[in-house]
Structure formats: C-alpha cells, structure tokens
Design a protein around this motif. Structure first.
Motif, mmCIF file in Angstrom:
data_model
loop_
_atom_site.group_PDB
_atom_site.id
_atom_site.type_symbol
_atom_site.label_atom_id
_atom_site.label_comp_id
_atom_site.label_asym_id
_atom_site.label_seq_id
_atom_site.Cartn_x
_atom_site.Cartn_y
_atom_site.Cartn_z
ATOM 1 N N PRO A 136 -3.238 8.763 13.369
ATOM 2 C CA PRO A 136 -3.908 7.789 14.238
ATOM 3 C C PRO A 136 -5.228 8.318 14.788
ATOM 4 C CG PRO A 136 -2.043 8.776 15.372
ATOM 5 C CD PRO A 136 -1.967 9.227 13.937
ATOM 6 N N PHE A 137 -5.394 9.648 14.760
ATOM 7 C CA PHE A 137 -6.636 10.226 15.263
ATOM 8 C C PHE A 137 -7.670 10.302 14.140
ATOM 9 C CE2 PHE A 137 -3.346 12.094 18.033
ATOM 10 C CZ PHE A 137 -3.777 11.548 19.239
ATOM 11 N N ALA A 138 -8.811 9.694 14.378
ATOM 12 C CA ALA A 138 -9.909 9.761 13.421
ATOM 13 C C ALA A 138 -10.709 11.025 13.681
ATOM 14 C CB ALA A 138 -10.807 8.535 13.563
ATOM 15 N N ASN A 139 -10.865 11.820 12.666
ATOM 16 C CA ASN A 139 -11.701 13.012 12.732
ATOM 17 C C ASN A 139 -12.873 12.786 11.788
ATOM 18 O OD1 ASN A 139 -11.464 16.378 11.436
ATOM 19 N ND2 ASN A 139 -12.791 15.606 13.025
ATOM 20 N N GLY A 140 -14.058 12.613 12.346
ATOM 21 C CA GLY A 140 -15.224 12.289 11.535
ATOM 22 C C GLY A 140 -16.391 13.203 11.804
ATOM 23 N N SER A 169 -1.595 -1.470 15.635
ATOM 24 C CA SER A 169 -2.279 -0.705 16.662
ATOM 25 C C SER A 169 -1.343 -0.410 17.824
ATOM 26 C CB SER A 169 -3.499 -1.489 17.168
ATOM 27 O OG SER A 169 -4.058 -0.849 18.308
ATOM 28 N N SER A 170 -1.485 0.796 18.383
ATOM 29 C CA SER A 170 -0.661 1.180 19.532
ATOM 30 C C SER A 170 -1.303 0.799 20.857
ATOM 31 C CB SER A 170 -0.411 2.699 19.511
ATOM 32 O OG SER A 170 -1.647 3.396 19.618
ATOM 33 N N ASN A 171 -2.454 0.161 20.788
ATOM 34 C CA ASN A 171 -3.149 -0.247 22.004
ATOM 35 C C ASN A 171 -2.642 -1.612 22.448
ATOM 36 O OD1 ASN A 171 -4.888 -0.784 24.081
ATOM 37 N ND2 ASN A 171 -6.770 -0.618 22.865
ATOM 38 N N PRO A 172 -1.990 -1.713 23.595
ATOM 39 C CA PRO A 172 -1.452 -3.005 24.029
ATOM 40 C C PRO A 172 -2.527 -4.059 24.237
ATOM 41 C CG PRO A 172 -1.332 -1.362 25.787
ATOM 42 C CD PRO A 172 -1.689 -0.637 24.543
ATOM 43 N N GLY A 224 -3.350 -6.491 21.183
ATOM 44 C CA GLY A 224 -2.455 -7.574 20.792
ATOM 45 C C GLY A 224 -1.335 -7.051 19.909
ATOM 46 N N PRO A 225 -0.219 -7.772 19.829
ATOM 47 C CA PRO A 225 0.971 -7.260 19.125
ATOM 48 C C PRO A 225 0.879 -7.266 17.613
ATOM 49 C CG PRO A 225 1.349 -9.485 19.934
ATOM 50 C CD PRO A 225 0.017 -9.068 20.480
ATOM 51 N N LYS A 226 -0.094 -7.975 17.032
ATOM 52 C CA LYS A 226 -0.138 -8.099 15.575
ATOM 53 C C LYS A 226 -1.406 -7.506 14.958
ATOM 54 C CE LYS A 226 2.738 -12.254 15.438
ATOM 55 N NZ LYS A 226 2.850 -13.660 14.980
ATOM 56 N N VAL A 227 -2.178 -6.771 15.742
ATOM 57 C CA VAL A 227 -3.425 -6.199 15.233
ATOM 58 C C VAL A 227 -3.137 -4.929 14.445
ATOM 59 C CG1 VAL A 227 -5.632 -5.175 15.880
ATOM 60 C CG2 VAL A 227 -4.779 -7.180 17.104
ATOM 61 N N LYS A 228 -3.627 -4.877 13.226
ATOM 62 C CA LYS A 228 -3.422 -3.711 12.364
ATOM 63 C C LYS A 228 -4.223 -2.507 12.874
ATOM 64 C CE LYS A 228 -0.944 -5.187 8.688
ATOM 65 N NZ LYS A 228 0.213 -4.476 8.104
ATOM 66 N N ALA A 229 -3.630 -1.342 12.771
ATOM 67 C CA ALA A 229 -4.363 -0.113 13.039
ATOM 68 C C ALA A 229 -5.348 0.139 11.903
ATOM 69 C CB ALA A 229 -3.388 1.054 13.158
ATOM 70 N N ASN A 230 -6.338 1.013 12.144
ATOM 71 C CA ASN A 230 -7.329 1.237 11.093
ATOM 72 C C ASN A 230 -7.061 2.510 10.295
ATOM 73 O OD1 ASN A 230 -8.387 3.436 12.525
ATOM 74 N ND2 ASN A 230 -9.825 2.152 13.633
ATOM 75 N N TYR A 231 -5.798 2.807 10.038
ATOM 76 C CA TYR A 231 -5.462 3.928 9.165
ATOM 77 C C TYR A 231 -4.230 3.574 8.361
ATOM 78 C CZ TYR A 231 -1.902 4.998 12.725
ATOM 79 O OH TYR A 231 -0.841 4.922 13.600
ATOM 80 N N PRO A 232 -4.134 4.053 7.121
ATOM 81 C CA PRO A 232 -5.055 4.979 6.442
ATOM 82 C C PRO A 232 -6.308 4.321 5.868
ATOM 83 C CG PRO A 232 -3.270 4.408 4.967
ATOM 84 C CD PRO A 232 -2.941 3.751 6.277
ATOM 85 N N ASP A 273 -8.672 8.481 18.931
ATOM 86 C CA ASP A 273 -7.927 7.354 18.370
ATOM 87 C C ASP A 273 -8.770 6.097 18.551
ATOM 88 O OD1 ASP A 273 -6.228 5.298 17.676
ATOM 89 O OD2 ASP A 273 -4.499 6.063 18.791
ATOM 90 N N PRO A 274 -9.384 5.581 17.487
ATOM 91 C CA PRO A 274 -10.250 4.398 17.631
ATOM 92 C C PRO A 274 -9.490 3.139 18.031
ATOM 93 C CG PRO A 274 -10.594 5.511 15.529
ATOM 94 C CD PRO A 274 -9.340 6.062 16.106
ATOM 95 N N ASP A 275 -8.192 3.113 17.739
ATOM 96 C CA ASP A 275 -7.390 1.934 18.065
ATOM 97 C C ASP A 275 -6.941 1.935 19.521
ATOM 98 O OD1 ASP A 275 -7.341 0.840 15.400
ATOM 99 O OD2 ASP A 275 -6.007 2.480 14.883
ATOM 100 N N ASN A 276 -6.737 3.116 20.071
ATOM 101 C CA ASN A 276 -6.191 3.220 21.416
ATOM 102 C C ASN A 276 -6.845 4.386 22.154
ATOM 103 O OD1 ASN A 276 -4.713 3.268 23.753
ATOM 104 N ND2 ASN A 276 -2.727 3.584 22.764
ATOM 105 N N PRO A 277 -7.893 4.110 22.947
ATOM 106 C CA PRO A 277 -8.603 5.194 23.645
ATOM 107 C C PRO A 277 -7.740 5.921 24.667
ATOM 108 C CG PRO A 277 -9.328 3.038 24.428
ATOM 109 C CD PRO A 277 -8.459 2.787 23.241
ATOM 110 N N PHE A 278 -6.569 5.349 25.014
ATOM 111 C CA PHE A 278 -5.685 6.000 25.979
ATOM 112 C C PHE A 278 -4.727 6.981 25.303
ATOM 113 C CE2 PHE A 278 -6.808 1.793 27.643
ATOM 114 C CZ PHE A 278 -7.456 2.181 28.802
ATOM 115 N N ASN A 279 -4.755 7.009 23.975
ATOM 116 C CA ASN A 279 -3.927 7.952 23.232
ATOM 117 C C ASN A 279 -4.669 9.286 23.177
ATOM 118 O OD1 ASN A 279 -2.064 9.193 21.600
ATOM 119 N ND2 ASN A 279 -2.649 8.095 19.735
#
Length: 710
Positions: free
Chosen positions: A358-362, A392-395, A398-406, A665-671
């Motif tokens: 879930p962590f993007a390393n760029g 996505s783990s970010n509440p 929304g409940p159906k939003v896809k995470a951006n990995y892989p 984590d681009p999907d969840n800044p609180f992670n």
C-alpha cells in the motif's frame, strides 16, 4: 409503299425517345455544373473560397509518435485516427492503380467532375428510384474527406457529410477549383492519405500496417486490390472475418478493373485472384497504457508528458485544443528519460517495496541546468486494469473505491492533479535559501532550546525531534541535524512569505485549499509551519527545485522531452512575449537566486549526507550520514518526515543530477509509514545516484565565497 413512311416513323419514335432521354440525362448531368454559376455560385462563393484555401494547404490528421531517447524506438502513439502521411513516391504503383480502378477509372481524363459519371449515376438512380450509384470522382471524395478532417464543430462535420444537393454542388465546385491548384499526383497522394479502410486505419500507411504489417511501398497487386476495395464499404468488404467471400469478390472486381484499364495483364490478374487473402494483422498501440511490457514503468513518464503537453500554450488555447493537437498533429516526440538512469531508479525503488504494497515508494531524477526529467519510477505497474486491486483503506474515499496498487495510472510522482504528499523537513531548504539570497551568511547562529515559542506566529511552539539538537546552531549544523527551532527563527528573520514566494519561483504549486489559503499574500507571513514541510509536494517538483540549487540558482522548468518535431520534421516552435520564437523542447531557465547563495545552500546541504562542506562545520552528526559513502562522490541533500512519520522523504543531488524520493500511502494519508521505513527514500536516492552516475567523471561542487560563509 404507303407503309414505308409509317415504318420510318416507327423507327423514328425509338430514336426520338432515346434522344429525349439522352437530353434529359445530359441536362440532369449538366445541371449541377450549371448551378456552379449564377445564383448557386453566388450563394456559396464565399464559403467555397474559404474552404478551397483550407483544402489547398491543410493536411489530414496524423498520428503522433513517442520515441525513446535513441529517437528510433517507438514507445507508443497518440491518435484518434491512426494515420501516417506517406508520399506518393513511397507507395507501390499497385495501390495507386488499384484505387483509381476501384473508385474513379476516368481520374486522369476529367478535371474534378466527370460528366459521364454524373450521367451514368443519373440513369441508374432514376431506374432504381433511389441512390444506387454515386458520381463522386476521387477529387470530389478528397474534397469531402478534407472538409471532414478540417471540421472543428459538429455543425461543420454535418455540413461536410450531409446528403444534400447543395453540399454536392459545393463539392463539385470545389473539386474543379482543387484541380486547378493541385496536380493529379498531389490529389491522389492526399486521397490515399485520407481514405478510411476500416479497423481504425486512416490512410494507406495505416491500412498497410494494420492489415498486412508492411509499408505501402511493398504492397502486392492482390494486397493493393484488397485495400482499394475496402474504401467503398469498409464493413461490408472487411477481410477480418471468418468468411472472406465478400472481401474476395470485391478484391477480384478491382483486379478485373485493373486489367480493363491496362494496369494488369490477364495472366497476372488470374494469378492474383487465385491467391487467398493472407492477412498479417497489427494492432497499433495508442496512448500510455499501450507501452511495450519492457517499458511498462515508463508509462508514468509518458503520463507526465501528456499532462505537461496539455499545459503548453504552444499547442492551443486550452487543454482540449492541445490534446487534439497531440492526437492529430503528427508530432515526433522524444522523451528525455535516460534508459540507464531509469533502470537504476526502477531497480532501487522496486527492491524496497513490492507493487503490492500500500505504500508507494517513488523517485524522480532531474537534470540541473535543463530541467529535463531523466527518470520516473514507482513501485507500481502502469496499467488501466485495476480488477485485481483491493479497496482503499481510506474511509473518506468511500467503501467501493479501488486502491491504486498493484496497478494504476494515477500521477503518483507529480505532473497531474494529485496534491502530492507532505514533504517534511525537505522544505527547510526554502527559508535557508531565501535567507542566503537576502545576504544572511551561513554562520548565522541561533540558540535552539528544546522548545521554542514564536511571537510572530501567534505563540506557535514547535519542538525539535531530539534533545541532542539543543545548543547554538548555524546553517550548516542546523540543516545537518534538521533542527526545527533553528529554522523557525531563521524563517522569522527572513520572513515566511519570502520563503513561500521563493518556493513558488522554484516550481512548487499549492494544490489543496489549505495550502492555497496559507500561501496567499494575506497569510503567508504567519505560515510558520511552512519550514517544517506541512504543505503537499510531489517528487517531480522537489527534484527540480533542488536541481536549481545544484545549477547555481538557475531554475529550469520541468520538462519531459528531449525534442519535438512537426510532421514536416522541423522543430516545433512557439512565440513568447516580445515576439521571440523559441523551440518548445528547449530548456526554459531563469536565475532565481544568486549563484553564491545557491552554492552556500549546497555547502550546508552537504551536512545531512555525511559529506564535508567546503567552509563550515556540520556539528558532529547528521540525519543521513550514509549517503556520501554510498554515492561515492560529492553529494548534498535533505531528509524529511512528517508527524507520526506518515510520509518520509529524501532529496539529494550532485552537480550532475538531482533526485527526490518519497514513501507514503497515496490512498490513505493516515496510514503511517513508520520510523522503520523512513530510511527507504534515503537509500533509494543514494543507490540510484550511485548507479545512474557510474562511469561518469566525478565533479566537485563550487565552494561559496568567504563573504557569504561568514
């Protein structure tokens, strides 16, 4: 004898009837021609004149090609209509003859409008009670296609294609005019580059590629006849079907017509007709998601190119026009990405975190003195397919939003509409550079207690990360140890607004409502936390900002291209204020801070990396002291972490190259990334700079003057 006159009269009736019919036919045939003069011509003369100018000069939409830095390897293409303009001399005579035989056998006899063809169509249509046969010459068809290609509004498209007598009259008039301007060879060349052959193939180059995987110059008689037969009805005669009966019949008809016109011997036609239609289909790539697997992760650089292109006034007045130019303009674009550096970047971020993390390393690498992007890599696959992605783990998402990995095509590295990530103490460079540029020396010293309360910032009380940061600090030691309370005092002295404005001059943009408000003229003076990196930034921005420091204070706009040429092969240019013409792909640079200030900032920035500054002392320890040993050459830079280590950064540079790496984590800044992973960007930059510069001569930083060192 008395019957002879009757018999003569009887023979005369059919003749009179035939003459009457012929007269009607001729009148019907000549009516459109006559209508081109008088009232009809007067009604359309102005429009026709305008359109004729377009037809004479305009070229059809053409595919743009994106190349690797070698200028030969095609990475992908951009098009709405797959097309590549080809000169007639580069086309086989077979296709030239086949298209004339199929569409206009009297092409070389008429002057744009064929009265015999009009008469023949009139009779056929009268007998059928509808439109069973057309009378369009190749020139008239070219006119129609050119009007369609030049149309920019739905109304213009409708006017160019609607089945009305008025449109036909205009088309015939324009065909006559075009034949006065262009030779038969020029018309045939443009026709063959405009015609639609089906399967997204516009023009003969695309058709030869898509159906036979070859160039127009190598088309055989049977292949040429197959393609020429498609123009009349690409779907009806489509050879890409299990049953090629209609396609074969149409091909054989064209071969027979070629024989009748003397282009082909009977024996050759018989042999060609005996051949089955042998296709070798090619699916031409389109856009960044179509890069070859070998270059998949170059997709992020390709995506940045598109975003950069859409912001360039040289290509149009708005984003829509600019992207239309990219897909229709026939440009040859060479990416600035360096293959060796890109490989180093991919190896050193991919090894730290897998694509499934879930962590993007760029990381992004920028070239000082040009702004050209040399590498863009992140531990993600560049793909539109997110079917295997989790949620996505970010509440807040929304409940159906896809995470951006892989897989993702999100601009995680910058250049798009994502705000970025809090960059932490890497922002301490901006107040330090502003202070140096204002004349404050590197030796400027402040006491740094464990807690410091700011009066200017309404009692805001930042703290240091460690008690070891207390004591008297200079820019060297304060930067090397990343002492918060030192930099708040320095920022107070030079003015937080000066640091904010300098960051803007070095390419940073504020993308969140909070950042925009804090950076506004009315509030920037009290944005004390700016120096701690509470604002979002992207590695693209940060690598380029630090590259300006490596280039002695000369900032160059970030640029993803090495060159851009028009369809005619000449460099693409634009006109700047003052009427100066420049190449679009040339570096656009300006001096933002004086060279001595930039050199002084570099001298202080050698402290965090374990390098030795030319003038002062780093105070005994630093936040990333392994970097100098890994890189193996002079290096400067700065670490950065945010509260609770939600993100971690390192920006480093040598005289040749600047690199910015992050993990978040681009999907969840609180992670939170956590302290245990904060070293990942440090290692990514150090190892990438080492590998990217391997074999290159070692260059030294230019020391600052004694005056600014203090």
């Amino acid at each position: 004898m008395s019957n002879r006159p009757l018999a003569g009269a009887g023979r005369l009736v059919p003749l009179l009837r035939a003459g009457l019919i012929a007269g009607i036919v001729i009148a019907g045939a000549l009516y459109p021609l006559a209508a081109l003069t008088g009232l009809g011509a007067k009604a359309t003369a102005h429009a026709v004149e305008q359109k004729t100018n377009i037809l004479r000069d305009a070229l059809p939409a053409e595919t743009s090609y994106l190349y690797a830095p070698d200028g030969r390897t095609v990475l992908t293409m951009f098009y709405e209509e797959y097309r590549r303009y080809t000169k007639l001399s580069d086309m086989s005579p077979n296709i030239q003859q086949a298209i004339v035989a199929a569409e206009d056998s009297r092409f070389y006899q008429h002057h744009g409008v064929d009265p015999k063809g009009v008469a023949r169509a009139f009779v056929a249509n009268s007998r059928s009670g509808g439109v069973s046969q057309g009378a369009s010459t190749l020139t008239m068809q070219f006119v129609r296609m050119a009007l369609r290609d030049s149309a920019r509004t739905p109304k213009e498209v409708q006017e160019a294609t609607q089945q009305t007598s008025l449109r036909k009259v205009k088309e015939m008039r324009m065909a006559l005019d075009v034949e006065k301007e262009l030779s038969k060879e020029q018309i045939l060349e443009r026709y063959l580059n405009s015609a639609y052959f089906g399967h997204r193939a516009y023009g003969i180059y695309a058709a030869a590629q898509i159906f036979f995987s070859k160039t127009p110059a190598t088309l055989t008689q049977a292949e040429a006849a197959t393609l020429a037969g498609l123009v009349k009805s690409p779907s009806e005669y489509d050879p890409v079907t299990s049953d090629q009966k209609d396609a074969t019949g149409r091909r054989n008809y064209v071969l027979d017509r070629m024989t009748q016109l003397g282009y082909l011997s009977s024996d050759a036609a018989t042999a060609a007709k005996a051949e089955p239609i042998r296709l070798r289909l090619t699916d031409p790539p389109n856009d960044c998601a179509s890069l070859p697997e070998k270059y998949n992760r170059w997709g992020f650089a390709c995506d940045y190119l598109k975003n950069w292109w859409s912001a360039q006034p040289a290509f149009g007045e708005n984003r829509l026009e600019r992207m239309d130019k990219l897909r229709r303009g026939g440009y040859r674009i060479v990416l600035s990405i360096d293959p060796k550096m890109q490989e180093a970047a991919e190896n050193n971020v991919g090894a730290k975190d897998s694509t499934g993390s879930p962590f993007a390393n760029g990381i992004v690498l920028a070239e000082p003195g040009t702004g050209r992007v040399k590498a863009m890599a992140v531990n993600r696959n560049y793909s539109l397919d997110v079917s295997e992605n989790g949620l996505s783990s970010n509440p807040e998402a929304g409940p159906k939003v896809k995470a951006n990995y892989p897989n993702t095509v999100a601009p995680l590295l910058g250049g798009g509409d994502l705000p970025g990530y809090q960059a932490g103490s890497t922002f301490k460079m901006f107040p330090m550079l502003a202070a140096l540029n204002a004349g404050m020396p590197l030796s400027t010293a402040y006491d740094s207690p464990y807690r410091y309360q700011s009066a200017i910032y309404d009692g805001w009380a930042p703290s240091n990360a460690s008690g070891a940061m207390t004591g008297r600090q200079t820019m060297w030691s304060g930067f090397g140890k990343s002492v918060n309370t030192y930099f708040v005092q320095l920022e107070e002295k030079v003015g937080a607004d000066a640091a904010v404005r300098l960051a803007e001059q070095l390419g940073l943009r504020w993308r969140t409502d909070v950042d925009r408000e804090q950076a506004s003229p009315g509030k920037a003076k009290k944005w004390g936390a700016f120096t701690l990196g509470v604002s979002d930034a992207t590695p693209l921005e940060m690598s380029n900002a630090y590259a300006a420091i490596a280039a002695d204070g000369r900032y160059c706009e970030s640029m993803p291209v090495q060159s851009i040429s028009n369809r005619d092969g000449n460099p693409t240019t634009y006109t700047t204020v003052g009427g100066i013409t420049r190449e679009v792909a040339k570096p656009r640079c300006r001096q933002v801070v004086n060279a001595d200030a930039a050199r002084a900032a570099t001298d202080a920035a050698r402290c965090p990396t374990g390098d030795t500054p030319a003038k002062g002392s780093c105070g005994g320890w630093s936040t990333a002291d392994s970097v100098r040993g890994t890189v193996g050459r002079p290096v400067a830079g700065k670490t950065g972490t945010t509260d609770s280590t939600r993100s971690a950064w390192f920006v480093g540079y040598t005289p040749e190259l600047a690199a910015a790496s992050f993990i978040a984590d681009p999907d969840n800044p609180f992670n939170a990334v956590g302290d245990g992973q904060s070293q990942i960007p440090v290692n990514a930059v150090a190892q990438t700079l080492r590998d990217a510069l391997k074999g290159q001569p070692t260059r030294q930083f230019t020391p600052p003057s004694d005056a600014i060192s203090g």
